[in-house]
Design an enzyme around this catalytic site. Structure first.
Site, PDB file in Angstrom:
ATOM      1  N   ARG A 238      23.051  32.484   1.438  1.00 43.73           N
ATOM      2  CA  ARG A 238      24.087  32.439   0.405  1.00 43.73           C
ATOM      3  C   ARG A 238      23.378  32.593  -0.937  1.00 43.73           C
ATOM      4  NH1 ARG A 238      27.299  33.420   3.572  1.00 43.73           N
ATOM      5  NH2 ARG A 238      29.191  32.308   4.204  1.00 43.73           N
ATOM      6  N   GLU A 267      29.089  36.727  -6.396  1.00 39.09           N
ATOM      7  CA  GLU A 267      29.564  37.988  -5.792  1.00 39.09           C
ATOM      8  C   GLU A 267      30.973  38.306  -6.263  1.00 39.09           C
ATOM      9  OE1 GLU A 267      29.110  37.660  -1.525  1.00 39.09           O
ATOM     10  OE2 GLU A 267      27.019  37.089  -1.749  1.00 39.09           O
ATOM     11  N   HIS A 285      26.496  42.159   0.746  1.00 38.44           N
ATOM     12  CA  HIS A 285      26.844  41.119   1.739  1.00 38.44           C
ATOM     13  C   HIS A 285      27.256  41.761   3.070  1.00 38.44           C
ATOM     14  CE1 HIS A 285      28.324  36.709   2.158  1.00 38.44           C
ATOM     15  NE2 HIS A 285      27.962  37.191   3.335  1.00 38.44           N
TER      16      HIS A 285
HETATM   17  C1  8YV Z   1      30.700  36.985   6.614  1.00 40.29           C
HETATM   18  C2  8YV Z   1      28.747  35.346   6.360  1.00 40.29           C
HETATM   19  O1  8YV Z   1      30.819  38.344   6.440  1.00 40.29           O
HETATM   20  O2  8YV Z   1      29.389  34.345   8.387  1.00 40.29           O
HETATM   21  C3  8YV Z   1      28.951  34.187   7.263  1.00 40.29           C
HETATM   22  O3  8YV Z   1      28.630  33.065   6.835  1.00 40.29           O
HETATM   23  O4  8YV Z   1      28.160  35.245   5.360  1.00 40.29           O
HETATM   24  C4  8YV Z   1      29.230  36.715   6.699  1.00 40.29           C
HETATM   25  O5  8YV Z   1      28.798  37.015   7.975  1.00 40.29           O
HETATM   26  C5  8YV Z   1      31.498  36.296   5.556  1.00 40.29           C
HETATM   27  O6  8YV Z   1      31.204  34.964   5.436  1.00 40.29           O
HETATM   28  C6  8YV Z   1      32.952  36.459   5.876  1.00 40.29           C
HETATM   29  O7  8YV Z   1      33.706  35.356   5.574  1.00 40.29           O
END
Ligand code: 8YV
Length: 324
Positions: A238, A267, A285
């Site tokens: 993150r 983001e 992302h």
């Molecule tokens: C997703 C991600 O695309 O799963 C996660 O924590 O960061 C990504 O794989 C995103 O969170 C979609 O909500």
């Protein structure tokens, strides 16, 4: 009676078909991020909300939807949801672990290779038609084979990264809140080291921790100062796990070698310098962005919400304490 479900964004067709069969589904008709008021309006009367990282789900939304029985996140990270508020209201929050491990590790390793071998710069050079021909000193990068990969966080995705690293003859050191057993470390061919040692020894430092108040700016100014001047930082976890302003200062001053980033603090907006710094590879992302992975994420989110609506405990509940 089928449960009523609101889903904030379009997700792969097989998941929508499955949900249409088993639920009364309402889908955000415009493929854009909804405001809290729009989520409330869309999910009114629904038992389940299927949301994702771009939907902050706080107490305001929960209180405005008294019939809400489950918040099913499409993703393994769930920092977009106020879990404490959900727990206080006895609403289970679910996530999608496991199914995106390999795809996310692939992106992390792709960023490692791309940063080491300056693929972003190379692509920009060729596409701008400025490439004048082969040159023995052009775009010399860093060797990957034999280098040291430092992993901060060693859950599923960190371990999948270690597996990939073996194929490239990297030495893998890791730090994790909980150390693995000697047998597990041996099987994965990794060595545990204290946090600061991993930061200082890594040629590639890849972040694989969940984001929460304890991991906010886990990597900042003093860590960039302690890294090798050639070190490359990879972030697929993150954005705010890393202090982006401090990273920009380190990259601009060439205090570190580079960065490969899939996630950002605000983001879709990046620190302005990141749009132009040549020693940063930046992608939007994409960690779990494969058709197969996003389909599996959707199916898992659907199964989680259906379980709750059927009065069962969902397979992937992040606040199991609500069940006593
Ligand atoms: C997703 C991600 O695309 O799963 C996660 O924590 O960061 C990504 O794989 C995103 O969170 C979609 O909500």
């Amino acid at each position: 009676m089928k449960p009523k479900v609101f889903i904030t964004r379009e997700i792969p067709a097989p998941v929508l078909a499955f949900l249409r069969e088993h639920t009364e589904l309402t889908l955000n008709p415009d493929d854009r991020v909804l405001s809290a008021a729009e989520v409330i309006a869309g999910a009114r009367g629904c038992e389940a909300l299927l949301c994702n990282i771009t939907d902050p789900v706080g107490a305001e939304i929960m209180d405005a939807l008294p019939g809400l029985r489950v918040i099913a996140n499409f993703g393994v990270g769930f920092n977009n949801i106020d879990v404490a508020a959900a727990t206080a209201r006895k609403i289970p929050v679910t996530n999608t672990p496991g199914v995106l491990t390999e795809a996310t590790a692939d992106i992390a390793f792709a960023l490692l290779l791309a940063s080491a071998r300056r693929l972003g710069e190379g692509e920009r050079l060729v596409r701008s038609r400025a490439w004048t021909g082969w040159n023995p000193m052009q775009m010399l990068g860093a060797d990957v084979t034999g280098a040291t990969l430092g992993l901060i966080g060693f859950g599923r995705i960190g371990q999948a990264m270690a597996k990939r690293a073996r194929a490239f003859d990297l030495t893998v050191i890791y730090w994790n809140r909980t150390r693995l057993s000697p047998a597990e470390e041996q099987a994965l061919q990794v060595t545990y080291r204290p946090f600061d040692d991993v930061v200082a020894a890594a040629d590639f430092l890849s972040l694989h921790v969940a984001y929460n108040k304890d991991t906010h700016h886990l990597i900042g100014e003093k860590h960039f100062a302690a890294m090798k001047p050639t070190a490359i930082v990879i972030n697929t976890a993150r954005g705010p796990v890393l202090d982006e302003k401090a990273l920009v200062r380190a990259l601009s001053a060439k205090r570190i070698g580079g960065a490969g980033l899939d996630v950002f603090e605000r983001e879709p907006v990046l620190e302005p310098e990141l749009y132009t710094l040549p020693n940063a590879v930046v992608v939007p992302h994409l960690g779990s962005a494969t058709i197969g992975t996003r389909t599996k994420m959707g199916m898992l989110a659907a199964k989680n919400l259906l379980a709750v609506c059927a009065g069962q405990r969902p397979p992937n509940c992040v606040n199991p304490q609500i069940y006593g």
